[in-house]
Design an enzyme around this catalytic site. Sequence first.
Site, PDB file in Angstrom:
ATOM      1  N   HIS A 294       0.737  -1.109  -0.126  1.00  0.00           N
ATOM      2  CA  HIS A 294      -0.082   0.036  -0.081  1.00  0.00           C
ATOM      3  C   HIS A 294       0.876   1.173  -0.113  1.00  0.00           C
ATOM      4  O   HIS A 294       0.862   2.080  -0.866  1.00  0.00           O
ATOM      5  CB  HIS A 294      -1.008  -0.017   1.302  1.00  0.00           C
ATOM      6  CG  HIS A 294      -1.762   1.371   1.420  1.00  0.00           C
ATOM      7  ND1 HIS A 294      -2.450   1.770   0.657  1.00  0.00           N
ATOM      8  CD2 HIS A 294      -1.598   2.046   2.438  1.00  0.00           C
ATOM      9  CE1 HIS A 294      -2.919   2.965   1.172  1.00  0.00           C
ATOM     10  NE2 HIS A 294      -2.511   3.314   2.046  1.00  0.00           N
TER      11      HIS A 294
ATOM     12  N   GLU B 119       0.360   6.068  12.462  1.00  0.00           N
ATOM     13  CA  GLU B 119      -0.992   5.490  12.777  1.00  0.00           C
ATOM     14  C   GLU B 119      -1.064   4.083  12.975  1.00  0.00           C
ATOM     15  O   GLU B 119      -1.741   3.491  13.873  1.00  0.00           O
ATOM     16  CB  GLU B 119      -1.812   5.867  11.538  1.00  0.00           C
ATOM     17  CG  GLU B 119      -3.296   5.950  11.982  1.00  0.00           C
ATOM     18  CD  GLU B 119      -4.099   6.415  10.631  1.00  0.00           C
ATOM     19  OE1 GLU B 119      -3.661   7.632   9.994  1.00  0.00           O
ATOM     20  OE2 GLU B 119      -4.565   5.846  10.023  1.00  0.00           O
ATOM     21  N   ASP B 120      -0.090   3.257  12.408  1.00  0.00           N
ATOM     22  CA  ASP B 120      -0.276   1.676  12.395  1.00  0.00           C
ATOM     23  C   ASP B 120       0.854   1.129  13.035  1.00  0.00           C
ATOM     24  O   ASP B 120       0.762  -0.178  13.213  1.00  0.00           O
ATOM     25  CB  ASP B 120      -0.614   1.344  10.900  1.00  0.00           C
ATOM     26  CG  ASP B 120      -1.781   1.679  10.476  1.00  0.00           C
ATOM     27  OD1 ASP B 120      -2.705   2.053  11.350  1.00  0.00           O
ATOM     28  OD2 ASP B 120      -1.878   1.736   9.192  1.00  0.00           O
TER      29      ASP B 120
END
Length: 708
Positions: free
Chosen positions: A46, A74-75
């Site tokens: 991604h 964020e992840d």
Amino acid sequence: MNEYYSEFISKHPEYDGSEVIKKAFDVAEELHANQKRKSGEPYIIHPVAVAMYIAELGMDENAVASALLHDVVEDTDYSLENVESEFNEDIMRMVDGVTKLTRLKSQSKEEQHAETIRKIILATNTDVRIMIIKLSDRLHNMHTMEYQSADKQIEKATETMQLYVPLARRLGMTRLATELEDLSFKYMNPKEYLEIEAKLGTSKAATDNNIEKIISQISVLLNENGIEAKIDGRIKSIYSIYRKMHEHNKTFGELYDIIALRVIIKGNEALDCYKVLGILHKQWIHQQQRFKDYIGMPKETQYQSLHTTLISPEGFSFEVQIRTEEMHKTAEYGIAAHWKYKTGRDPKSFRFEWLRDIAEWQSELSDSKEFIETLKTDIRREYIYVVTPKGDVKGLIQGSTALDFAYSVHSDIGNRCVGARVNGKLVPLNYELQSSDLVEIITSNDKKAPMRDWVKLAHTAAAKSKMRLFFRRELTSENINAGREILSKAAEDNGCSIEEIMNHELLLPIFERYAITSEDDMLASLAYKALSLAQILPRLVYGAKQNRNRDINHGKQAFIIAKGHEDMEIRISKCCNPIPGDDIIGFIVQGGIIAVHRKDCKTLHHSRDFRNREAVEVEWCISEEVHNRFTVELQLSASDRIGILADVASFLSENRISISSINARMNRDKSTCFMNFKVDVGSLAELKALVHEIEQIEGVQEVYRINS
Ligand code: MN
């Protein structure tokens, strides 16, 4: 060696040798190592795909690295501090810009989401690369949406359509916007999408044939005239075909306008575009109302092109866009064209007026839901282009008024504005501007404040927020006190006190009409002259005096006695307005008050509320000396005779009956007219006599009391 990196460099050798990009590949792959996409593929594909889009736009190495790192904060456990120390501040700011905000305990998911979007928009105001990364992120997610749940698909598609597509258009990134639009439409309306797709498939051969034919005809014409150009023809996007079908209420079969051709002229000579236009218009009939000159009047995105719709001898219409190679780059990539084609201008430093406007009005919206709704409507609006007296072209949201224009020039011009001239003619401030209008604002040095009702004359959130900001800033105790003095004196001059006037019921409609938030707000407005006495005083004085009369009716209640409850307060009900002589009945209501109704009051009979209440016997007790007056509303029906209204009114005034209001209306077949009016009487006997007399007036059929 990182295989994703090798693949990237083989496609984009121009980035070979960039240390930050190489490092970003390594860090991103390591951090996302154990994560998977919904498709089951490794997560890293991604960010790599997003970096690929950014590279295709030719953006700088920091932007490519930020794309690779856009999901790490964020992840994964990687923090913004890590990004800054391992990479640099520029990359950290971009990653920060696209990172979701952590949800506060007090926030709902929607609020968190809205705040995140607000953050991205504000960050974009200082660095447009942030939005381009976000859009590329969304593009890849939309391309891989098939692995998401149906709910998620619709949610993301709707958001993309409402927010990201218009944002991409605002940046001039038409190619990206069109792609996002078709992908969203596919999930939002799969049935129609597939139908159009199938129909395009069946008619493809014929359409292609038409395109071929027109292209070769145009080529011949251009050759004869010695113009070097590339002509390309294509079928319009599925969503744009769908929109056309709906806008013009046509079926696919009836829609001929699905072909778009482009003549892209070599070089950058705008005059050649007009020359080609002339050649085409000489050869084919064109639809005059659809011709657009975006070269003379570029869009705010700097888009330039001539648009014309031609009709072939076979009767089908097709659109042709004419532009130079240079213009074409901007048309496709907008702001990103400056990276892609290395124009020499630094696109990072670009500032957009619409982003600045959003940044301005959003600051006063604390409600995130309201922010998102305003943003969605604001961002989707089409732009019009007007001309200033100096000859500059200014873009404004469609629907903008002369007042919006004034505020878009400068707050001060808006505040001091007293009038506007459009194309040389005076127009009201709420005049809706049209493209190519020449707009001139007339200002006065004596005027310093916007008027209160202007908020309603403006169309844009930006102008409204500038006015509200002004009102908030001027809400000082000094202004409030000065305003109170002005109003107090004016009230006394009109035989009222300020207390009588500052009655909540009377003020509410004024607040509503002038978008006023409080009594102080209104008083201050009088002081800084955003509100004039003439706008509010007559209404307030009239209302205050009416209240005074009503208090005479309802205040001194000595004329009704409730047997066994002599010490209780008595109130005459407004629903039936009993007058002395009427059969009355009392009920104990909230607050230990006895409410008095006529026994035949309709409200009483229809309200379940009264069935369970204890009835109290009440009776009239009128002394001859006290002349109480009671307001009764009457209605009369009369044959529709010219002058009947005047006759009734003059009868009432001759008899010294005070009329508080008269409203006349007709019934549908116009044979009967009805008139409502209020009279003040002392007793039922007096009322009966009056009714009898009115019934003697020629044409009057019936007079009766109404139960309001
Ligand atoms: Mn992402």
